[in-house]
Design an enzyme around this catalytic site. Structure first.
Site, PDB file in Angstrom:
ATOM      1  N   ASP A 252       0.823  -1.198   0.000  1.00  0.00           N
ATOM      2  CA  ASP A 252       0.000   0.000   0.000  1.00  0.00           C
ATOM      3  C   ASP A 252       0.868   1.263   0.000  1.00  0.00           C
ATOM      4  O   ASP A 252       2.054   1.238   0.338  1.00  0.00           O
ATOM      5  CB  ASP A 252      -0.884  -0.025   1.245  1.00  0.00           C
ATOM      6  CG  ASP A 252      -2.092   0.874   1.125  1.00  0.00           C
ATOM      7  OD1 ASP A 252      -2.804   0.772   0.127  1.00  0.00           O
ATOM      8  OD2 ASP A 252      -2.291   1.693   2.044  1.00  0.00           O
ATOM      9  N   LYS A 253       0.231   2.362  -0.351  1.00  0.00           N
ATOM     10  CA  LYS A 253       0.911   3.660  -0.366  1.00  0.00           C
ATOM     11  C   LYS A 253       1.189   4.173   1.041  1.00  0.00           C
ATOM     12  O   LYS A 253       2.199   4.837   1.293  1.00  0.00           O
ATOM     13  CB  LYS A 253       0.034   4.662  -1.125  1.00  0.00           C
ATOM     14  CG  LYS A 253       0.634   6.041  -1.293  1.00  0.00           C
ATOM     15  CD  LYS A 253      -0.252   6.889  -2.182  1.00  0.00           C
ATOM     16  CE  LYS A 253       0.430   8.202  -2.532  1.00  0.00           C
ATOM     17  NZ  LYS A 253      -0.356   8.981  -3.529  1.00  0.00           N
TER      18      LYS A 253
END
Length: 364
Positions: A75-76
């Site tokens: 994920d970011k």
């Protein structure tokens, strides 16, 4: 809305998926060979997804992003420590990668093969929960003790469905021919989101069923199942199962944490239940698509067949319905009202799903 398998009341705390309070580290599937045509980079990144990082590195090295291998999509949000592979001939250009923002090369190795998606043993996590009262800290510790003992349902986390939680709807529109996305990678991403959405629906339904089995008397359960149109041959055998996830004839079981699968036959139920208790095997759920085995018997008739889709499908698969987090540790910092925990999950499992099981609420 997902179903929670534990019965405690919701627990109040603040969860933020940022680079200080949410750290994930990949555990590789195998040791690096120390030789070969591929250079393994052990990388720390933040504020970017794996795809964004790969595209940035490909651009600075002037290569096709398909020449960069990675084992899992991260994920970011949060701090990620993961492995990627690039052609060894580019080793003299690592300084160009290190000029990129929010990327740090921690170590390098040589290997014979390019890293491929899924080439992971699992991921270890560090998570800091904030604004945790002493009473809530005691409740969280009790929940973690239970999870250590019995495991958790393997729900897809909210990240799977995008910022607005709508990615699965796009996947459904693609499947129904109502939307066309040219980019093959994006099209598969949205279809996978829809697969995940249906898996979560199925898993929630099985958990509701499991709780009903535990909480109802035999006669109450018989009436409830008849009302719901669920046909089970032997309710007494079902109620005798000690685990929170009740196994059904026709469930497709998978060896845990990896290995081949098999169908649960009624005459083998006692042995299979015992192996599930020992964590040798776990039940699996369907990711609909091509070239995938479906459940059969009671498992298919009563549950899984409701979550089949047809159309322009991606390849399907089976996913662990239940997992056993390991290496669980925690510490409460009362002076800061922080609750810090560490644990390890199999590849493809979501730490946020574990946190939601603790909180017993949506944490987005």
């Amino acid at each position: 809305m997902r179903e929670y398998f534990l019965n405690h009341s919701p627990i109040s705390f603040r969860f933020a998926q940022n680079s200080k309070d949410f750290i994930v580290s990949e555990i590789p599937l195998y040791s690096w060979s120390g030789e070969g045509e591929h250079l393994i980079l052990h990388i720390r990144k933040k504020n970017q997804t794996t795809w964004e990082m790969v595209n940035s590195i490909a651009k600075v090295l002037n290569i096709d992003s398909r020449n960069i291998g990675y084992g899992g999509l991260k994920d970011k949000h949060g701090l990620t420590i993961q492995y990627i592979s690039i052609p060894r001939k580019l080793e003299n250009r690592l300084s160009e990668i290190e000029k990129l923002p929010n990327i740090k090369i921690l170590a390098t190795h040589y290997h014979k093969n390019k890293i491929k998606i899924g080439h992971l043993k699992g991921n270890s996590f560090f998570i800091r929960l904030k604004k945790v009262s002493p009473m809530s800290a005691k409740k969280i510790a009790e929940v973690l003790k239970t999870i250590q003992e019995v495991g958790i349902p393997n729900f897809f986390g909210y990240q799977r469905f995008g910022i607005d939680g709508e990615n699965h709807k796009i996947g459904k529109e693609i499947l129904e021919g109502k939307r066309y996305i040219r980019d093959r990678k994006k099209r598969k991403f949205f279809l996978n989101s829809y697969q995940s959405y249906l898996f979560n629906l199925w898993l929630s339904e099985r958990i509701r069923f499991n709780k009903m089995v535990d909480e109802f008397s035999t006669s109450e359960l018989a009436k409830a199942l008849q009302t719901l149109g669920i046909s089970i041959q032997n309710i007494e055998v079902l109620k005798s199962q000690p685990h929170h996830f009740k196994l059904l004839e026709g469930d497709f079981m998978l060896h845990y944490p990896h290995g081949k699968g098999f169908y649960l036959k009624l005459e083998e139920l006692d042995e299979v239940v015992e192996r599930f208790q020992r964590r040798d095997i776990v039940p699996s759920g369907l990711l609909f698509g091509n070239r995938v085995k479906h459940a059969v018997g009671e498992s298919w008739d009563n549950f899984e067949k409701r979550y089949i889709e047809h159309g322009n499908l991606a390849d399907g698969g089976r996913r662990f319905a239940w997992i056993f987090p390991t290496d669980i540790e925690w510490r409460y910092r009362e002076e800061s009202f922080w609750f810090e925990l560490r644990f390890t999950l199999p590849k493809g499992s979501y730490a946020t799903s574990l946190i939601e099981e603790i909180a017993k609420r949506d944490i987005r």
